[in-house]
Scaffold this motif. Structure first.
Motif, PDB file in Angstrom:
ATOM      1  N   ARG A  53       5.277  -9.922   4.360  1.00 13.46           N
ATOM      2  CA  ARG A  53       4.526 -11.038   3.787  1.00 13.46           C
ATOM      3  C   ARG A  53       3.442 -10.613   2.797  1.00 13.46           C
ATOM      4  O   ARG A  53       2.890 -11.446   2.087  1.00 13.46           O
ATOM      5  CB  ARG A  53       3.884 -11.874   4.896  1.00 13.46           C
ATOM      6  N   VAL A  54       3.121  -9.317   2.739  1.00 11.42           N
ATOM      7  CA  VAL A  54       2.068  -8.840   1.841  1.00 11.42           C
ATOM      8  C   VAL A  54       2.701  -7.954   0.773  1.00 11.42           C
ATOM      9  O   VAL A  54       3.325  -6.941   1.093  1.00 11.42           O
ATOM     10  CB  VAL A  54       0.996  -8.044   2.620  1.00 11.42           C
ATOM     11  N   PRO A  55       2.558  -8.292  -0.511  1.00 11.41           N
ATOM     12  CA  PRO A  55       3.205  -7.512  -1.574  1.00 11.41           C
ATOM     13  C   PRO A  55       2.554  -6.152  -1.777  1.00 11.41           C
ATOM     14  O   PRO A  55       1.408  -5.919  -1.377  1.00 11.41           O
ATOM     15  CB  PRO A  55       3.023  -8.402  -2.812  1.00 11.41           C
ATOM     16  N   PHE A  56       3.287  -5.268  -2.421  1.00 12.30           N
ATOM     17  CA  PHE A  56       2.835  -3.899  -2.652  1.00 12.30           C
ATOM     18  C   PHE A  56       1.501  -3.869  -3.394  1.00 12.30           C
ATOM     19  O   PHE A  56       0.623  -3.064  -3.083  1.00 12.30           O
ATOM     20  CB  PHE A  56       3.896  -3.136  -3.459  1.00 12.30           C
ATOM     21  N   GLY A  57       1.327  -4.731  -4.389  1.00 13.64           N
ATOM     22  CA  GLY A  57       0.107  -4.713  -5.180  1.00 13.64           C
ATOM     23  C   GLY A  57      -1.143  -4.991  -4.377  1.00 13.64           C
ATOM     24  O   GLY A  57      -2.225  -4.507  -4.717  1.00 13.64           O
ATOM     25  N   GLN A  58      -1.014  -5.780  -3.324  1.00 13.98           N
ATOM     26  CA  GLN A  58      -2.169  -6.084  -2.483  1.00 13.98           C
ATOM     27  C   GLN A  58      -2.441  -5.001  -1.450  1.00 13.98           C
ATOM     28  O   GLN A  58      -3.573  -4.879  -0.973  1.00 13.98           O
ATOM     29  CB  GLN A  58      -1.960  -7.428  -1.766  1.00 13.98           C
ATOM     30  N   ALA A  59      -1.429  -4.249  -1.093  1.00 13.73           N
ATOM     31  CA  ALA A  59      -1.584  -3.193  -0.088  1.00 13.73           C
ATOM     32  C   ALA A  59      -0.648  -2.037  -0.419  1.00 13.73           C
ATOM     33  O   ALA A  59       0.361  -1.825   0.265  1.00 13.73           O
ATOM     34  CB  ALA A  59      -1.305  -3.735   1.308  1.00 13.73           C
ATOM     35  N   TRP A 107      -4.872  12.028   0.344  1.00  9.65           N
ATOM     36  CA  TRP A 107      -5.422  10.710   0.026  1.00  9.65           C
ATOM     37  C   TRP A 107      -4.329   9.635   0.043  1.00  9.65           C
ATOM     38  O   TRP A 107      -4.519   8.556   0.618  1.00  9.65           O
ATOM     39  CB  TRP A 107      -6.113  10.761  -1.332  1.00  9.65           C
ATOM     40  N   VAL A 108      -3.194   9.923  -0.559  1.00 10.08           N
ATOM     41  CA  VAL A 108      -2.106   8.947  -0.615  1.00 10.08           C
ATOM     42  C   VAL A 108      -1.587   8.632   0.781  1.00 10.08           C
ATOM     43  O   VAL A 108      -1.344   7.464   1.123  1.00 10.08           O
ATOM     44  CB  VAL A 108      -0.962   9.456  -1.514  1.00 10.08           C
ATOM     45  N   LEU A 109      -1.419   9.645   1.608  1.00  7.56           N
ATOM     46  CA  LEU A 109      -0.920   9.421   2.964  1.00  7.56           C
ATOM     47  C   LEU A 109      -1.891   8.572   3.778  1.00  7.56           C
ATOM     48  O   LEU A 109      -1.482   7.634   4.481  1.00  7.56           O
ATOM     49  CB  LEU A 109      -0.668  10.754   3.668  1.00  7.56           C
ATOM     50  N   TYR A 110      -3.187   8.882   3.665  1.00 10.03           N
ATOM     51  CA  TYR A 110      -4.132   8.108   4.475  1.00 10.03           C
ATOM     52  C   TYR A 110      -4.311   6.700   3.918  1.00 10.03           C
ATOM     53  O   TYR A 110      -4.457   5.736   4.680  1.00 10.03           O
ATOM     54  CB  TYR A 110      -5.487   8.817   4.594  1.00 10.03           C
ATOM     55  N   LEU A 111      -4.286   6.561   2.598  1.00  7.09           N
ATOM     56  CA  LEU A 111      -4.320   5.228   1.989  1.00  7.09           C
ATOM     57  C   LEU A 111      -3.136   4.396   2.467  1.00  7.09           C
ATOM     58  O   LEU A 111      -3.278   3.202   2.773  1.00  7.09           O
ATOM     59  CB  LEU A 111      -4.290   5.347   0.466  1.00  7.09           C
ATOM     60  N   PHE A 317     -13.332  -3.654  -3.262  1.00  9.41           N
ATOM     61  CA  PHE A 317     -13.086  -4.570  -4.367  1.00  9.41           C
ATOM     62  C   PHE A 317     -11.740  -4.312  -5.040  1.00  9.41           C
ATOM     63  O   PHE A 317     -11.405  -4.946  -6.032  1.00  9.41           O
ATOM     64  CB  PHE A 317     -14.214  -4.464  -5.400  1.00  9.41           C
ATOM     65  N   ASN A 318     -10.983  -3.374  -4.509  1.00  8.92           N
ATOM     66  CA  ASN A 318      -9.654  -3.085  -5.039  1.00  8.92           C
ATOM     67  C   ASN A 318      -8.807  -2.507  -3.920  1.00  8.92           C
ATOM     68  O   ASN A 318      -9.318  -2.025  -2.911  1.00  8.92           O
ATOM     69  CB  ASN A 318      -9.735  -2.102  -6.227  1.00  8.92           C
ATOM     70  N   SER A 319      -7.496  -2.575  -4.101  1.00  8.42           N
ATOM     71  CA  SER A 319      -6.574  -2.179  -3.029  1.00  8.42           C
ATOM     72  C   SER A 319      -6.489  -0.673  -2.841  1.00  8.42           C
ATOM     73  O   SER A 319      -5.874  -0.208  -1.880  1.00  8.42           O
ATOM     74  CB  SER A 319      -5.176  -2.740  -3.311  1.00  8.42           C
ATOM     75  N   LEU A 320      -7.105   0.102  -3.739  1.00 11.36           N
ATOM     76  CA  LEU A 320      -7.120   1.561  -3.579  1.00 11.36           C
ATOM     77  C   LEU A 320      -8.375   2.046  -2.859  1.00 11.36           C
ATOM     78  O   LEU A 320      -8.551   3.247  -2.676  1.00 11.36           O
ATOM     79  CB  LEU A 320      -7.020   2.239  -4.954  1.00 11.36           C
ATOM     80  N   HIS A 321      -9.242   1.129  -2.481  1.00  6.65           N
ATOM     81  CA  HIS A 321     -10.468   1.459  -1.742  1.00  6.65           C
ATOM     82  C   HIS A 321     -11.346   2.441  -2.513  1.00  6.65           C
ATOM     83  O   HIS A 321     -11.899   3.383  -1.938  1.00  6.65           O
ATOM     84  CB  HIS A 321     -10.129   2.030  -0.359  1.00  6.65           C
ATOM     85  N   LEU A 322     -11.478   2.208  -3.806  1.00  8.09           N
ATOM     86  CA  LEU A 322     -12.322   3.046  -4.646  1.00  8.09           C
ATOM     87  C   LEU A 322     -13.619   2.314  -4.958  1.00  8.09           C
ATOM     88  O   LEU A 322     -13.619   1.122  -5.271  1.00  8.09           O
ATOM     89  CB  LEU A 322     -11.603   3.395  -5.948  1.00  8.09           C
ATOM     90  N   VAL A 323     -14.734   3.024  -4.867  1.00  9.63           N
ATOM     91  CA  VAL A 323     -16.067   2.510  -5.213  1.00  9.63           C
ATOM     92  C   VAL A 323     -16.347   1.229  -4.418  1.00  9.63           C
ATOM     93  O   VAL A 323     -16.394   0.130  -4.961  1.00  9.63           O
ATOM     94  CB  VAL A 323     -16.218   2.280  -6.729  1.00  9.63           C
ATOM     95  N   ASN A 324     -16.552   1.408  -3.138  1.00 11.98           N
ATOM     96  CA  ASN A 324     -16.725   0.295  -2.206  1.00 11.98           C
ATOM     97  C   ASN A 324     -18.202   0.018  -1.943  1.00 11.98           C
ATOM     98  O   ASN A 324     -19.084   0.735  -2.416  1.00 11.98           O
ATOM     99  CB  ASN A 324     -16.029   0.633  -0.884  1.00 11.98           C
TER     100      ASN A 324
END
Length: 471
Positions: A53-59, A107-111, A317-324
């Motif tokens: 139910r959740v698209p790739f762009g959001q998660a 980083w990619v694996l934990y993201l 503020f973004n799905s990559l969890h950068l600059v939170n």
């Protein structure tokens, strides 16, 4: 370009990178040990149901492309193995570009895990680990002196962590302003540690000193991170000492240890051996400058949040969890409520029905058990049980599924508990009751009453049978 790197921070970088790899290792071990019960194919909140139910762009996550419990386990254990290698120095034993790739893989694996972890991974320290891990990709290895721009990005991150937490307190609960919050916090925090009882029993004037010192550490010292050395180092030392106090007084997963590592990245340690490292190659300089520009642009949202009257805590503020944006305990609960889950073998309830309690690993249940130290290891179920006790709304998505798993005798879920009172046959019925828990005093402890006392508030979940609940 001499301005671009600074060999004076080589030891701080070394300690920071090794420590960060250790926290990555903990994070991957937590995922490997808990995912089947929480988000596995037969878990309480299964990943396949989420990705449907959740698209790739959001998660964004590799598990959006493919999911199986075996694949998830491979990624978690693979991440743990890579993190262990980085602790041992693998990042410095390979060329600069290869070291960057290794950090990027972590980083990619934990993201990927965080972005499908749903409510089990909705903690501020998940985003903090990801943002810190992203910057570590560009911090270099033994082939280059630490890039000054990345060191400043780490300071900007540490500033947001501390200053954001300080502001949310001053804008939030009045007990932070009148210096009384720590009259309650050590007792009511999500997961007390073995020393929390003793912290709670400190004289109230010392609690006021604790609170005032917290304001200095979170609102004063972060400003000094932008000053020249050695002032910035001493400010970082002060922040680290405050975080060690928090480590001693509670269990906050890896939040405190990661904040300490960020503080270490600021330090120029006196007496450290001088080591001159090569300057940065052109391609590395270009990449770091581009990343810095990107972080500056993304910083608009958290910077605006800091000055906003409606400041948010722990938001990405973004799905990559950068600059939170970060922060914790804008409000402090005065009374500790705990959910006690009980089962019975009786198919028909009578006045003589025996109810037996499930024991959790970290959260208080038994009155005589001294709270244990688990941090930096993260007991996700125990933490969410604390939130669920605050309001049923916090547990509405997952608590019915948790109860259903207990009625099924699900082995993966039972592994998350310290004691299963039904080792042979699952209970016929289950209930949950809400209690007011509080620490005993010195007299009660000496008399053998234990560390906690409790008073029944009422039912949280009335008795249910197998089939009454659905995950």
């Amino acid at each position: 370009m001499a301005w671009f790197t600074d060999s004076g921070y080589w030891l701080g970088r070394l300690l920071f990178q090794r420590g960060l790899a250790a926290l990555y290792l903990v994070g991957f071990l937590v995922a490997a040990n808990q995912f089947r019960a929480l988000i596995g194919e037969r878990g309480i909140l299964p990943v396949p149901r989420f990705t449907a139910r959740v698209p790739f762009g959001q998660a964004p996550s590799v598990f959006q492309l493919h999911y199986s419990d075996r694949f998830f386990a491979g990624c978690a254990w693979g991440g743990a193995a890579l993190a262990a290698a980085m602790i041992a120095g693998a990042g410095d034993a390979v060329p600069l570009w290869a070291s960057m790739v290794l950090w990027a893989v972590l980083w990619v694996l934990y993201l990927s895990i965080v972005n499908v972890g749903q409510t089990w991974y909705a903690f501020g320290w998940e985003s903090l680990l990801l943002e810190t891990g992203f910057l570590a990709v560009f911090l270099g290895n033994d082939e280059v002196a630490p890039p000054v721009l990345v060191l400043w990005l780490l300071r900007w991150l540490l500033f947001r962590v501390e200053f954001g937490a300080g502001l949310i307190k001053m804008r939030g609960d009045s007990c932070w302003r009148d210096l009384t919050c720590l009259y309650y916090h050590h007792e009511t925090q999500p997961m007390p540690g073995p020393l929390s009882w003793f912290f709670h029993r400190l004289p109230r004037p010392l609690h006021r000193v604790e609170t005032a010192a917290n304001h200095v550490a979170q609102l004063g010292l972060p400003v000094l991170l932008a000053t020249p050395q050695p002032v910035a180092t001493w400010a970082a030392v002060g922040i680290a000492v405050t975080q060690l106090w928090l480590v001693a007084s509670g269990n906050f997963a890896w939040l405190n240890w990661l904040t300490i590592l960020l503080a270490v990245s600021v330090m120029q340690l006196p007496g450290a051996p001088v080591r001159e490292l090569p300057g940065a190659p052109v391609w590395f300089t270009v990449v770091v400058c581009a990343v810095t520009a990107g972080v500056v642009v993304l910083s608009w949202w958290p910077a605006r949040n800091l000055v906003s009257k409606g400041q948010r805590m722990n938001a990405s503020f973004n799905s990559l969890h950068l600059v939170n944006t970060y922060g914790a305990f804008g409000s402090v609960t005065r009374v500790r409520q705990e959910i006690v889950v009980e089962g019975t073998s009786d198919a028909v309830l009578t006045a003589g029905t025996e109810w037996r309690e499930y024991e959790f690993k970290g959260k208080p249940t038994s009155l005589r058990r001294l709270p244990r130290q688990f941090a930096p290891y993260h007991l996700r179920l125990d933490w969410l049980m604390w939130f669920a006790a605050l309001s049923p709304a916090y547990g509405s998505r997952w608590f019915p599924g948790f109860a259903a798993k207990l009625l099924e005798g699900d082995r993966d879920v039972l592994k998350l508990l310290a004691h299963n009172p039904f080792p042979d046959v699952p209970p016929a019925q289950l209930r949950a009751r809400l209690y007011h828990y509080s620490f005993t005093d010195f007299e009660e402890l000496r008399s053998g009453a234990g560390w906690w006392k409790r008073t029944l508030i009422g039912d949280y979940l009335r008795p249910v049978r197998r089939g009454d609940l659905r995950p």
